[in-house]
Design a protein around this motif. Structure first.
Motif, short mmCIF file in Angstrom:
data_model
loop_
_atom_site.label_atom_id
_atom_site.label_comp_id
_atom_site.label_asym_id
_atom_site.label_seq_id
_atom_site.Cartn_x
_atom_site.Cartn_y
_atom_site.Cartn_z
N SER A 125 7.66 -2.31 2.54
CA SER A 125 8.76 -3.22 2.79
C SER A 125 9.94 -2.47 3.38
O SER A 125 10.02 -1.24 3.31
CB SER A 125 9.19 -3.89 1.48
OG SER A 125 9.74 -2.91 0.60
N LYS A 126 10.86 -3.22 3.96
CA LYS A 126 12.09 -2.60 4.47
C LYS A 126 12.82 -1.87 3.33
O LYS A 126 13.34 -0.76 3.53
CB LYS A 126 12.99 -3.68 5.07
CG LYS A 126 14.35 -3.17 5.58
CD LYS A 126 14.20 -2.33 6.83
CE LYS A 126 15.51 -2.18 7.59
NZ LYS A 126 16.56 -1.47 6.84
N ALA A 127 12.82 -2.47 2.15
CA ALA A 127 13.48 -1.83 1.01
C ALA A 127 12.83 -0.49 0.68
O ALA A 127 13.53 0.50 0.39
CB ALA A 127 13.44 -2.76 -0.21
N GLN A 128 11.52 -0.44 0.74
CA GLN A 128 10.84 0.82 0.42
C GLN A 128 11.11 1.88 1.48
O GLN A 128 11.36 3.05 1.16
CB GLN A 128 9.33 0.61 0.27
CG GLN A 128 8.62 1.87 -0.20
CD GLN A 128 7.21 1.62 -0.67
OE1 GLN A 128 6.35 1.26 0.12
NE2 GLN A 128 6.96 1.81 -1.96
N LEU A 129 11.07 1.51 2.76
CA LEU A 129 11.36 2.47 3.81
C LEU A 129 12.80 2.97 3.71
O LEU A 129 13.07 4.16 3.94
CB LEU A 129 11.11 1.84 5.18
CG LEU A 129 9.64 1.51 5.49
CD1 LEU A 129 9.54 0.72 6.79
CD2 LEU A 129 8.79 2.77 5.57
N ASP A 130 13.72 2.10 3.35
CA ASP A 130 15.11 2.53 3.17
C ASP A 130 15.25 3.51 2.01
O ASP A 130 16.02 4.47 2.10
CB ASP A 130 16.01 1.31 2.93
CG ASP A 130 16.25 0.50 4.20
OD1 ASP A 130 15.95 0.99 5.31
OD2 ASP A 130 16.75 -0.64 4.09
N LYS A 131 14.49 3.29 0.93
CA LYS A 131 14.53 4.23 -0.20
C LYS A 131 13.93 5.58 0.21
O LYS A 131 14.40 6.64 -0.24
CB LYS A 131 13.78 3.66 -1.40
CG LYS A 131 14.42 2.44 -2.04
CD LYS A 131 15.81 2.73 -2.59
CE LYS A 131 15.78 3.40 -3.93
NZ LYS A 131 17.14 3.55 -4.52
N ALA A 132 12.92 5.54 1.07
CA ALA A 132 12.37 6.79 1.60
C ALA A 132 13.44 7.53 2.40
O ALA A 132 13.56 8.76 2.32
CB ALA A 132 11.14 6.51 2.45
N GLY A 133 14.22 6.78 3.18
CA GLY A 133 15.31 7.38 3.93
C GLY A 133 16.37 7.98 3.02
O GLY A 133 16.94 9.05 3.31
N GLU A 134 16.64 7.32 1.90
CA GLU A 134 17.59 7.87 0.92
C GLU A 134 17.10 9.21 0.36
O GLU A 134 17.86 10.18 0.24
CB GLU A 134 17.77 6.88 -0.25
CG GLU A 134 18.66 5.69 0.04
CD GLU A 134 18.84 4.82 -1.19
OE1 GLU A 134 18.94 5.39 -2.32
OE2 GLU A 134 18.84 3.59 -1.05
N LEU A 135 15.82 9.24 0.03
CA LEU A 135 15.23 10.48 -0.48
C LEU A 135 15.34 11.61 0.54
O LEU A 135 15.67 12.74 0.21
CB LEU A 135 13.75 10.26 -0.80
CG LEU A 135 13.36 9.84 -2.21
CD1 LEU A 135 11.86 9.61 -2.27
CD2 LEU A 135 13.79 10.87 -3.24
N LEU A 136 15.06 11.28 1.79
CA LEU A 136 15.11 12.28 2.85
C LEU A 136 16.52 12.83 3.02
O LEU A 136 16.71 14.02 3.28
CB LEU A 136 14.61 11.65 4.16
CG LEU A 136 14.02 12.58 5.22
CD1 LEU A 136 12.88 13.40 4.67
CD2 LEU A 136 13.54 11.76 6.42
N ALA A 137 17.52 11.97 2.84
CA ALA A 137 18.91 12.42 2.92
C ALA A 137 19.28 13.30 1.72
O ALA A 137 20.03 14.27 1.86
CB ALA A 137 19.85 11.21 3.00
#
Length: 430
Positions: A208-220
């Motif tokens: 989901s978009k929410a999951q991909l965004d959380k992946a982006g948070e982790l990467l940051a």
């Protein structure tokens, strides 16, 4: 303790596609690789370096093989080892019918360890010393893999799959649980010994978009970890992404909007990329894993290597076990050459071996650590045997140039032609 390995020796120092060929590699017909405490000290002509060796240096001679850096596999699924060569489907049906049921078993830590042991043994026997590896959705799959890789003192990268939609219930997590599990695994394993972590969304359709965004948070939060996923592998997959994410301009844009592109982001396949997507990959220093065996097996298409090179995209080879049908990087080079022939393009043996070694290291942001014999690099290397099979031995009798020898290795070679694999200067297979 110091060790010195003598024999025919080759490594790359630059991309043959970017510099004059003669400036892209170093080749010593009678070379010496000097190692101390698992790291490269020096490489050069044997007759010059032998005179400088201290008396306590152990000398090992390989008179009939080619010493080169270990192969680097930039995309592979260890949980798919036991379902390799599953018949008759293209990507989406193959995942549903074969992959997902096989991955269900990896909730069991001991099962994961058994498969990881076999998988890593096969990789090493094939001359692959570093890989970027998919786990499953289960934390236990990553714990199992890293436990075995750590025991073998390997430089390996792995991550827990993130998958919260369009997948079986038994393989589904959530945006929140995937974030929490990944964070816990990063804290436990990343940069422990030679292990590194990869945030691993399976691919856009199952996230989901929410999951991909959380992946982006982790990467940051953890900018030195990796991002590992799939991109533009199959035309039906691309059409599905367009349906699921109508607000985005394309497949890559789905990842881009979630801030998943960057120097340690590796996207498997990229078979059907627009120029604009290649340009974006290049300007963000993202990488593509070129997986010819898998692309041919699943009928996905023919990767456009020249397009990637035009936009300065980092590229390495991937076996993509289990859609790929071989652990052998030599066999993968064979398939890569043929995909480019079908495109009407040429893939030189120098470019092939570069992509399988230093090119893979650059794709993984590990240049200077692995991939060649620069001073201070980790001494993961292999010895290739020109005479392991009667056919190759006979063919080699007619060789006049290094180009011919490398091409024959890449066309006729497989696991049998890896005479020995060394990790941090120590022999681990023979």
């Amino acid at each position: 303790m110091k060790k010195a390995y003598r024999g025919e020796l080759l490594h790359f120092i630059a991309d043959p596609a970017k510099v004059a060929l003669i400036d892209s590699y170093q080749y010593f017909e009678d070379g010496l690789l000097v190692i101390e405490n698992g790291l490269v000290v020096q490489v050069g002509e044997a007759d010059l370096l032998l005179k400088k060796l201290s008396n306590d240096t152990e000398l090992i001679h390989y008179p009939h093989g080619l010493i080169m850096p270990g192969f680097i596999d930039t995309h592979v699924h260890y949980p798919q080892t036991e379902m390799i060569a599953s018949y008759g489907e293209q990507l989406l049906q193959w995942l549903e019918n074969y992959t997902f049921p096989a991955e269900r078993e990896f909730s069991d830590l001991e099962h994961g360890k058994r498969v990881a042991e076999f998988f890593l043994t096969q990789l090493l026997a094939a001359g692959t010393t570093t890989a970027l590896v998919f786990g499953t959705v289960h934390k236990a799959s990553v714990d199992a893999f890293f436990t075995i890789a750590q025991q073998k003192k390997l430089r390996m990268i792995c991550g827990k799959v993130l998958m919260d939609q369009n997948c079986p219930d038994y393989l589904s997590d959530t945006a929140a649980s995937g974030y929490a599990d990944s964070k816990a695994l990063i804290e436990k394993w990343h940069q422990v010994d030679r292990l590194q972590y990869a945030i691993t969304p399976r691919f856009a359709p199952t996230c989901s978009k929410a999951q991909l965004d959380k992946a982006g948070e982790l990467l940051a939060q953890y900018p030195d970890v990796y991002l590992h996923t799939h991109l533009c592998e199959n035309k039906d997959e691309i059409a599905w992404v367009a349906e699921l994410f109508p607000e985005n301009t394309g497949y890559l844009d789905v990842y881009d909007k979630s801030k998943l592109l960057g120097r340690r982001s590796v996207f498997a396949h990229g078979v059907h990329l627009h120029d604009s997507e290649c340009q974006r990959l290049g300007e963000t220093n993202s990488a593509i894993a070129f997986c010819p065996s898998s692309n041919l097996f699943l009928g996905s298409g023919l990767f456009n290597l020249q397009q990637a090179q035009q936009f300065d995209v980092n590229v390495g080879f991937g076996s993509d076990i289990g859609a790929g049908t071989t652990f052998s990087m030599l066999s993968t080079l064979n398939e890569g050459y043929k995909t480019q022939q079908l495109r009407g393009d040429k893939l030189s043996p120098f470019q092939s071996f570069y992509l399988a070694t230093l090119g893979g290291a650059i794709a993984l942001d590990l240049e200077g650590t692995i991939g060649n014999f620069t001073k201070g690099a980790e001494a993961d290397f292999i010895v290739l045997d020109y005479t392991a099979t009667p056919l190759m031995a006979r063919r080699m009798q007619h060789c006049k140039t290094l180009t011919e020898k490398l091409f024959i290795l890449s066309m006729l070679g497989d696991e049998r032609h890896v005479l020995a694999t060394h990790i941090m200067g120590e022999k681990v297979t023979e």
